[in-house]
Design a protein around this motif. Sequence first.
Motif, PDB file in Angstrom:
ATOM      1  N   LEU A   9      35.293  37.877  29.626  1.00 48.86           N
ATOM      2  CA  LEU A   9      33.984  38.106  30.226  1.00 48.86           C
ATOM      3  C   LEU A   9      33.054  36.916  30.002  1.00 48.86           C
ATOM      4  O   LEU A   9      32.311  36.518  30.905  1.00 48.86           O
ATOM      5  CB  LEU A   9      33.357  39.380  29.664  1.00 48.86           C
ATOM      6  N   TRP A  13      31.275  34.616  32.773  1.00 49.62           N
ATOM      7  CA  TRP A  13      29.832  34.365  32.734  1.00 49.62           C
ATOM      8  C   TRP A  13      29.543  32.862  32.806  1.00 49.62           C
ATOM      9  O   TRP A  13      28.673  32.418  33.558  1.00 49.62           O
ATOM     10  CB  TRP A  13      29.237  34.967  31.460  1.00 49.62           C
ATOM     11  N   THR A  97      27.831  43.931  32.181  1.00 46.16           N
ATOM     12  CA  THR A  97      28.515  43.898  33.479  1.00 46.16           C
ATOM     13  C   THR A  97      28.114  45.120  34.291  1.00 46.16           C
ATOM     14  O   THR A  97      27.624  46.122  33.755  1.00 46.16           O
ATOM     15  CB  THR A  97      30.051  43.907  33.316  1.00 46.16           C
ATOM     16  N   CYS A  98      28.381  45.012  35.602  1.00 43.41           N
ATOM     17  CA  CYS A  98      28.088  46.126  36.500  1.00 43.41           C
ATOM     18  C   CYS A  98      28.967  46.011  37.735  1.00 43.41           C
ATOM     19  O   CYS A  98      29.132  44.906  38.280  1.00 43.41           O
ATOM     20  CB  CYS A  98      26.615  46.087  36.920  1.00 43.41           C
ATOM     21  N   TYR A 145      33.549  37.562  40.682  1.00 42.87           N
ATOM     22  CA  TYR A 145      32.428  37.776  39.781  1.00 42.87           C
ATOM     23  C   TYR A 145      31.188  37.089  40.333  1.00 42.87           C
ATOM     24  O   TYR A 145      31.275  36.107  41.076  1.00 42.87           O
ATOM     25  CB  TYR A 145      32.720  37.210  38.389  1.00 42.87           C
ATOM     26  N   VAL A 147      27.127  36.009  38.746  1.00 38.66           N
ATOM     27  CA  VAL A 147      26.343  35.963  37.514  1.00 38.66           C
ATOM     28  C   VAL A 147      24.852  35.924  37.838  1.00 38.66           C
ATOM     29  O   VAL A 147      24.374  35.004  38.499  1.00 38.66           O
ATOM     30  CB  VAL A 147      26.739  34.747  36.664  1.00 38.66           C
ATOM     31  N   GLN A 171      22.516  41.985  43.763  1.00 42.98           N
ATOM     32  CA  GLN A 171      23.824  42.631  43.665  1.00 42.98           C
ATOM     33  C   GLN A 171      24.419  42.861  45.052  1.00 42.98           C
ATOM     34  O   GLN A 171      25.621  42.668  45.258  1.00 42.98           O
ATOM     35  CB  GLN A 171      23.679  43.962  42.914  1.00 42.98           C
ATOM     36  N   THR A 181      32.137  42.364  40.680  1.00 39.86           N
ATOM     37  CA  THR A 181      31.624  42.613  39.334  1.00 39.86           C
ATOM     38  C   THR A 181      30.468  41.662  39.045  1.00 39.86           C
ATOM     39  O   THR A 181      30.597  40.460  39.255  1.00 39.86           O
ATOM     40  CB  THR A 181      32.713  42.420  38.264  1.00 39.86           C
ATOM     41  N   LEU A 183      27.778  39.997  36.263  1.00 36.63           N
ATOM     42  CA  LEU A 183      27.693  39.621  34.853  1.00 36.63           C
ATOM     43  C   LEU A 183      26.321  39.044  34.574  1.00 36.63           C
ATOM     44  O   LEU A 183      25.714  38.390  35.441  1.00 36.63           O
ATOM     45  CB  LEU A 183      28.741  38.560  34.518  1.00 36.63           C
ATOM     46  N   TRP A 199      24.129  48.967  34.451  1.00 37.80           N
ATOM     47  CA  TRP A 199      24.821  47.897  33.748  1.00 37.80           C
ATOM     48  C   TRP A 199      25.285  48.386  32.374  1.00 37.80           C
ATOM     49  O   TRP A 199      24.626  49.200  31.742  1.00 37.80           O
ATOM     50  CB  TRP A 199      23.909  46.679  33.596  1.00 37.80           C
ATOM     51  N   HIS A 202      28.322  44.916  26.573  1.00 33.75           N
ATOM     52  CA  HIS A 202      29.615  44.670  25.930  1.00 33.75           C
ATOM     53  C   HIS A 202      29.497  43.983  24.576  1.00 33.75           C
ATOM     54  O   HIS A 202      30.342  44.199  23.707  1.00 33.75           O
ATOM     55  CB  HIS A 202      30.503  43.815  26.843  1.00 33.75           C
TER      56      HIS A 202
END
Length: 217
Positions: A9, A13, A97-98, A145, A147, A171, A181, A183, A199, A202
């Motif tokens: 992750l 990111w 994350t979401c 991903y 960010v 998003q 995803t 981040l 979200w 982690h």
Amino acid sequence: MPDTRINELVRMWINGWIVSRGSSDPIDEPWGWTIDVGQAKHVARHVLPEPCEADVRKIVAATSAPGTWLKVFAEEEVVLPWVGPGWRNDVAGFLMTCPLAAARPEVPAGYTLTHWTRGGVSRVLVRTPEGHFAARGQIAHAGSYAVVDQVETAVEHRRKGLGGLVMRTLQSIAYETGARTGLLVGTPEGQALYDSLGWITHAPMTSLWYEPSDSAA
């Protein structure tokens, strides 16, 4: 229970962050990555996804350049005893994350929203009808991903739903470009907003920069 995906992750990111900030590609290190940022007060950063005391102390001992940053994915109370004089503690962060989805968020009355994409980064800007700044944010595309970065709401426009508007718009834009995803590393203040938007946290992140007293003077 620790998240076994932290290393992955954090790398994802980084992939988006370097696009968002226009920094160098990350250099692989035994403990993580080094990134050249190239700003007077942010020359470079070392990112440690799974830190140990020996690695942090080794980096600290080798650092002499003001504007060197450490991004260490561990609690502040764990990390701070590992560094010495000259290291300043920045606001704590949280790796989150979401799952992304398409959305058409409603713009609150009295505001306008514009967005654009350039160089792999999409930006959202919210203004008053007079053109005054109200809120902003950006999202960098990195394959599946994306960010989120530099989300900000002007003090006088907070608690009016603008942070949620910016986030949902970012998003949705990322989803429409193929990302699935999201981040981010959020501040404690931002974490509450991101929690409300689905979200998941982690890991904590301790953020430090080197500014010895002679440099500060």
